[in-house]
Design a protein around this motif. Sequence first.
Motif, PDB file in Angstrom:
ATOM      1  N   ILE A 115      19.707  39.839 -35.625  1.00 37.15           N
ATOM      2  CA  ILE A 115      20.739  39.967 -34.592  1.00 37.15           C
ATOM      3  C   ILE A 115      19.892  39.075 -33.444  1.00 37.15           C
ATOM      4  CG2 ILE A 115      21.741  41.555 -32.837  1.00 37.15           C
ATOM      5  CD1 ILE A 115      21.817  43.883 -35.128  1.00 37.15           C
ATOM      6  N   VAL A 116      18.906  39.344 -33.297  1.00 35.47           N
ATOM      7  CA  VAL A 116      18.071  38.446 -32.308  1.00 35.47           C
ATOM      8  C   VAL A 116      18.392  37.077 -32.443  1.00 35.47           C
ATOM      9  CG1 VAL A 116      15.743  37.874 -31.467  1.00 35.47           C
ATOM     10  CG2 VAL A 116      16.520  40.302 -31.799  1.00 35.47           C
ATOM     11  N   LYS A 117      18.062  36.856 -33.798  1.00 32.49           N
ATOM     12  CA  LYS A 117      18.315  35.449 -34.008  1.00 32.49           C
ATOM     13  C   LYS A 117      19.732  34.810 -33.695  1.00 32.49           C
ATOM     14  CE  LYS A 117      14.443  35.043 -37.528  1.00 32.49           C
ATOM     15  NZ  LYS A 117      14.492  34.732 -39.039  1.00 32.49           N
ATOM     16  N   GLU A 118      20.732  35.472 -34.163  1.00 35.98           N
ATOM     17  CA  GLU A 118      22.055  35.109 -34.032  1.00 35.98           C
ATOM     18  C   GLU A 118      22.648  35.122 -32.907  1.00 35.98           C
ATOM     19  OE1 GLU A 118      25.881  34.333 -35.786  1.00 35.98           O
ATOM     20  OE2 GLU A 118      23.960  34.561 -36.848  1.00 35.98           O
ATOM     21  N   ARG A 123      14.669  40.639 -28.234  1.00 39.12           N
ATOM     22  CA  ARG A 123      15.083  42.090 -28.702  1.00 39.12           C
ATOM     23  C   ARG A 123      15.305  43.070 -27.725  1.00 39.12           C
ATOM     24  NH1 ARG A 123      13.759  45.336 -33.526  1.00 39.12           N
ATOM     25  NH2 ARG A 123      15.054  47.176 -32.883  1.00 39.12           N
ATOM     26  N   THR A 124      14.606  43.136 -26.696  1.00 42.38           N
ATOM     27  CA  THR A 124      14.823  43.806 -25.296  1.00 42.38           C
ATOM     28  C   THR A 124      16.368  43.757 -24.900  1.00 42.38           C
ATOM     29  OG1 THR A 124      12.549  43.904 -24.839  1.00 42.38           O
ATOM     30  CG2 THR A 124      14.389  44.547 -23.113  1.00 42.38           C
ATOM     31  N   SER A 125      16.767  42.363 -24.786  1.00 47.47           N
ATOM     32  CA  SER A 125      18.212  42.224 -24.323  1.00 47.47           C
ATOM     33  C   SER A 125      19.311  42.774 -25.345  1.00 47.47           C
ATOM     34  CB  SER A 125      18.547  40.579 -24.088  1.00 47.47           C
ATOM     35  OG  SER A 125      17.624  40.243 -23.044  1.00 47.47           O
ATOM     36  N   CYS A 126      18.882  42.458 -26.666  1.00 46.28           N
ATOM     37  CA  CYS A 126      20.010  43.164 -27.578  1.00 46.28           C
ATOM     38  C   CYS A 126      20.117  44.490 -27.597  1.00 46.28           C
ATOM     39  CB  CYS A 126      19.307  42.569 -29.272  1.00 46.28           C
ATOM     40  SG  CYS A 126      19.713  40.822 -29.374  1.00 46.28           S
TER      41      CYS A 126
END
Length: 155
Positions: A115-118, A123-126
């Motif tokens: 998800i982070v890559k996409e 990771r925190t923002s996601c």
Amino acid sequence: MEIRIKKYLGNYYRCKKKKEQLEERHRHIRTDIDSPLGGRAYKEIPSANTQHKSDGSASLLLRLSEIEDRIEKEKNRMAQRLLEIMDVLDYLQEESDERMILELRHIDCYEWKDIVKEMHLSRTSCNTYYNKAIAKLLEYKRVRVLIEAEEMNVA
């Protein structure tokens, strides 16, 4: 309530994993059926572990048929769960990051690293967008009612 909605949104993933497990079991049984005679080790003396008799190929074919039925049922459950989750996600703005992250997580079944890559976010923002989306969904009474109804059906 947050844990309950996350569990609700995870229903599709659990159905998908169950279907994959059944398909793997199906492959193993199919391999056993297709393997040549004498493919298994022969023992002259029965061991103490023979607690049940096998009906041979007929038993395997019956088991295969049962698993195929279960796979079909699981596919139907998956389709139903997917529709339910999509209905809930429709409460979020269509092009929002929050909705995109929930779709990637609960419909596409992405892991967080993917998800982070996409999303091209940290990771925190996601996680922030994800938690914001969960909180937003819980503002809607219809969503809360769906979650409660799901819990009553499971119990």
